[in-house]
Structures are given as structure tokens and as C-alpha cells.
Design a protein around this motif. Structure first.
Motif, PDB file in Angstrom:
ATOM      1  N   UNK A  18     -11.783 -29.554 -54.357  1.00  0.00           N
ATOM      2  CA  UNK A  18     -11.670 -29.999 -55.745  1.00  0.00           C
ATOM      3  C   UNK A  18     -13.013 -30.339 -56.385  1.00  0.00           C
ATOM      4  N   UNK A  19     -14.001 -30.747 -55.592  1.00  0.00           N
ATOM      5  CA  UNK A  19     -15.306 -31.100 -56.140  1.00  0.00           C
ATOM      6  C   UNK A  19     -16.147 -29.859 -56.401  1.00  0.00           C
ATOM      7  N   UNK A  20     -16.168 -28.924 -55.444  1.00  0.00           N
ATOM      8  CA  UNK A  20     -17.035 -27.752 -55.565  1.00  0.00           C
ATOM      9  C   UNK A  20     -16.341 -26.545 -56.188  1.00  0.00           C
ATOM     10  N   UNK A  21     -15.041 -26.619 -56.472  1.00  0.00           N
ATOM     11  CA  UNK A  21     -14.313 -25.592 -57.204  1.00  0.00           C
ATOM     12  C   UNK A  21     -14.200 -24.265 -56.451  1.00  0.00           C
ATOM     13  N   UNK A  22     -14.177 -24.291 -55.136  1.00  0.00           N
ATOM     14  CA  UNK A  22     -13.976 -23.107 -54.321  1.00  0.00           C
ATOM     15  C   UNK A  22     -13.669 -23.545 -52.905  1.00  0.00           C
ATOM     16  N   UNK A  23     -13.437 -22.594 -52.022  1.00  0.00           N
ATOM     17  CA  UNK A  23     -13.214 -22.928 -50.616  1.00  0.00           C
ATOM     18  C   UNK A  23     -14.567 -23.091 -49.936  1.00  0.00           C
ATOM     19  N   UNK A  24     -14.757 -24.206 -49.263  1.00  0.00           N
ATOM     20  CA  UNK A  24     -15.974 -24.428 -48.485  1.00  0.00           C
ATOM     21  C   UNK A  24     -15.585 -25.205 -47.233  1.00  0.00           C
ATOM     22  N   UNK A  25     -16.138 -24.778 -46.088  1.00  0.00           N
ATOM     23  CA  UNK A  25     -15.791 -25.448 -44.843  1.00  0.00           C
ATOM     24  C   UNK A  25     -16.994 -25.519 -43.911  1.00  0.00           C
ATOM     25  N   UNK A  26     -17.162 -26.667 -43.281  1.00  0.00           N
ATOM     26  CA  UNK A  26     -18.109 -26.849 -42.194  1.00  0.00           C
ATOM     27  C   UNK A  26     -17.566 -26.070 -40.999  1.00  0.00           C
ATOM     28  N   UNK A  27     -18.428 -25.286 -40.339  1.00  0.00           N
ATOM     29  CA  UNK A  27     -18.003 -24.524 -39.174  1.00  0.00           C
ATOM     30  C   UNK A  27     -18.504 -25.129 -37.873  1.00  0.00           C
ATOM     31  N   UNK A  28     -19.806 -25.424 -37.825  1.00  0.00           N
ATOM     32  CA  UNK A  28     -20.403 -25.958 -36.615  1.00  0.00           C
ATOM     33  C   UNK A  28     -21.785 -26.510 -36.930  1.00  0.00           C
ATOM     34  N   UNK A  29     -22.320 -27.330 -36.043  1.00  0.00           N
ATOM     35  CA  UNK A  29     -23.672 -27.841 -36.214  1.00  0.00           C
ATOM     36  C   UNK A  29     -23.733 -29.346 -36.161  1.00  0.00           C
ATOM     37  N   UNK A  30     -24.861 -29.875 -36.666  1.00  0.00           N
ATOM     38  CA  UNK A  30     -25.075 -31.321 -36.698  1.00  0.00           C
ATOM     39  C   UNK A  30     -25.797 -31.691 -37.980  1.00  0.00           C
ATOM     40  N   UNK A  31     -26.314 -32.933 -38.056  1.00  0.00           N
ATOM     41  CA  UNK A  31     -26.951 -33.371 -39.301  1.00  0.00           C
ATOM     42  C   UNK A  31     -28.223 -32.596 -39.636  1.00  0.00           C
ATOM     43  N   UNK A  32     -28.838 -31.941 -38.667  1.00  0.00           N
ATOM     44  CA  UNK A  32     -30.066 -31.177 -38.927  1.00  0.00           C
ATOM     45  C   UNK A  32     -29.802 -29.742 -39.360  1.00  0.00           C
ATOM     46  N   UNK A  33     -28.823 -29.107 -38.766  1.00  0.00           N
ATOM     47  CA  UNK A  33     -28.506 -27.711 -39.077  1.00  0.00           C
ATOM     48  C   UNK A  33     -27.010 -27.495 -38.907  1.00  0.00           C
ATOM     49  N   UNK A  34     -26.356 -27.149 -39.990  1.00  0.00           N
ATOM     50  CA  UNK A  34     -24.918 -26.907 -39.977  1.00  0.00           C
ATOM     51  C   UNK A  34     -24.629 -25.567 -40.630  1.00  0.00           C
ATOM     52  N   UNK A  35     -23.576 -24.927 -40.146  1.00  0.00           N
ATOM     53  CA  UNK A  35     -23.142 -23.657 -40.692  1.00  0.00           C
ATOM     54  C   UNK A  35     -21.874 -23.890 -41.501  1.00  0.00           C
ATOM     55  N   UNK A  36     -21.884 -23.398 -42.741  1.00  0.00           N
ATOM     56  CA  UNK A  36     -20.745 -23.522 -43.647  1.00  0.00           C
ATOM     57  C   UNK A  36     -20.302 -22.132 -44.076  1.00  0.00           C
ATOM     58  N   UNK A  37     -19.038 -21.987 -44.423  1.00  0.00           N
ATOM     59  CA  UNK A  37     -18.555 -20.773 -45.060  1.00  0.00           C
ATOM     60  C   UNK A  37     -18.044 -21.156 -46.445  1.00  0.00           C
ATOM     61  N   UNK A 109     -15.994 -13.162 -52.902  1.00  0.00           N
ATOM     62  CA  UNK A 109     -17.365 -13.362 -52.439  1.00  0.00           C
ATOM     63  C   UNK A 109     -17.323 -14.371 -51.296  1.00  0.00           C
ATOM     64  N   UNK A 110     -17.748 -13.937 -50.095  1.00  0.00           N
ATOM     65  CA  UNK A 110     -17.803 -14.821 -48.942  1.00  0.00           C
ATOM     66  C   UNK A 110     -19.257 -14.991 -48.517  1.00  0.00           C
ATOM     67  N   UNK A 111     -19.641 -16.247 -48.255  1.00  0.00           N
ATOM     68  CA  UNK A 111     -21.028 -16.598 -47.977  1.00  0.00           C
ATOM     69  C   UNK A 111     -21.089 -17.493 -46.748  1.00  0.00           C
ATOM     70  N   UNK A 112     -22.057 -17.230 -45.870  1.00  0.00           N
ATOM     71  CA  UNK A 112     -22.402 -18.177 -44.814  1.00  0.00           C
ATOM     72  C   UNK A 112     -23.622 -18.941 -45.288  1.00  0.00           C
ATOM     73  N   UNK A 113     -23.618 -20.249 -45.114  1.00  0.00           N
ATOM     74  CA  UNK A 113     -24.747 -21.086 -45.524  1.00  0.00           C
ATOM     75  C   UNK A 113     -25.171 -21.951 -44.345  1.00  0.00           C
ATOM     76  N   UNK A 114     -26.477 -22.000 -44.098  1.00  0.00           N
ATOM     77  CA  UNK A 114     -27.052 -22.850 -43.062  1.00  0.00           C
ATOM     78  C   UNK A 114     -27.831 -23.950 -43.765  1.00  0.00           C
ATOM     79  N   UNK A 115     -27.469 -25.218 -43.488  1.00  0.00           N
ATOM     80  CA  UNK A 115     -28.095 -26.357 -44.166  1.00  0.00           C
ATOM     81  C   UNK A 115     -27.818 -27.621 -43.368  1.00  0.00           C
ATOM     82  N   UNK A 116     -28.576 -28.684 -43.640  1.00  0.00           N
ATOM     83  CA  UNK A 116     -28.210 -29.971 -43.035  1.00  0.00           C
ATOM     84  C   UNK A 116     -26.821 -30.392 -43.525  1.00  0.00           C
ATOM     85  N   UNK A 117     -26.085 -31.125 -42.714  1.00  0.00           N
ATOM     86  CA  UNK A 117     -24.738 -31.541 -43.123  1.00  0.00           C
ATOM     87  C   UNK A 117     -24.761 -32.398 -44.381  1.00  0.00           C
ATOM     88  N   UNK A 118     -25.876 -33.087 -44.657  1.00  0.00           N
ATOM     89  CA  UNK A 118     -25.991 -33.925 -45.861  1.00  0.00           C
ATOM     90  C   UNK A 118     -25.890 -33.119 -47.149  1.00  0.00           C
TER      91      UNK A 118
END
Length: 129
Positions: A18-37, A109-118
């Protein structure tokens, strides 16, 4: 044992955020590097936002869209830039770079994103483009 998550199965069964207006999910990782779809359907966009720390790396899994960027600055107004992105493209978003991804096409449109969990919480600042 390694925890294995299938990104395509997760995104298929995920309700829209509801905040980002699309489907987004944490897949794996930690606070330094996380993978999202991230998944954007026709006429959906991420709201413009920026992060104050660390980079984000994006990889387009499928579909096409537009990435619009502009650096956030109190002192000067920087130029806004919109660029097309398609399956197979990758790019980096830097700290204080306002970014918005939009899908104006019928294909999802499907995207993988690598970023800190923050980046999916406390270091996400909404802004105007």
C-alpha cells in the motif's frame, strides 16, 4: 542448511504494498545487502524517493519501463532525466538520487534490487521529481 526462496513464486502470491503502490518483497540478505523483487503492472510506478546511504543495484528481469532520476539537493536544482529500461538492463542508484520507475507497457515489469534492508523502511524518503 541454506534457505532458498523462489522470487517468482513469492511475487506471484504477494498482495500489493500500500505504501509503494506495487508488489515488493524482501527475498534474502541482511542489513548490509538484501535482495528484493519488485513487480509493476501496466500504469504503475514506484513513488519518487531517495536514500541517504549506500547504493541500490537494479536488474530488469522482464518487461520494460522508464527510470526517472534527479539528485536531491537543498542548494541547487539538478536536471531530471528519464531513460527507458528493458529486460536484461542493470543500473545503480546513488545516495540522494531521487528515483521513480514506471511501467507504461502491457507486459508486467519485474525487477531484482540489491540494497541495504533500510532502503525498504527507515532510509526511504519520499520526494518530488
Amino acid at each position: 542448511m541454506v534457505e532458498i526462496n523462489n522470487a517468482l513464486e513469492i511475487i506471484e502470491n504477494l498482495p500489493p504494498d500500500n505504501i509503494m503502490n506495487q508488489k515488493v518483497s524482501f527475498l534474502t540478505g541482511d542489513e548490509n545487502a538484501s535482495l528484493f523483487i519488485i513487480e509493476l503492472n501496466y500504469n504503475q510506478s514506484l513513488p519518487p524517493h531517495y536514500h541517504t546511504k549506500d547504493i541500490e543495484i537494479y536488474y530488469i528481469l522482464s518487461g520494460q519501463g522508464t527510470i526517472t532520476t534527479k539528485f536531491y539537493s537543498q542548494e541547487k536544482n539538478t536536471d531530471q532525466l528519464s531513460q527507458p529500461v528493458k529486460k536484461g538492463d542493470s543500473f545503480t542508484i546513488h545516495p540522494f538520487q531521487i528515483h521513480q520507475i514506471s511501467n507504461q507497457y502491457s507486459e508486467t515489469l519485474q525487477i531484482l534490487a540489491l540494497a541495504p534492508s533500510s532502503h525498504n523502511g527507515k532510509d526511504r524518503h519520499f520526494a518530488e521529481l
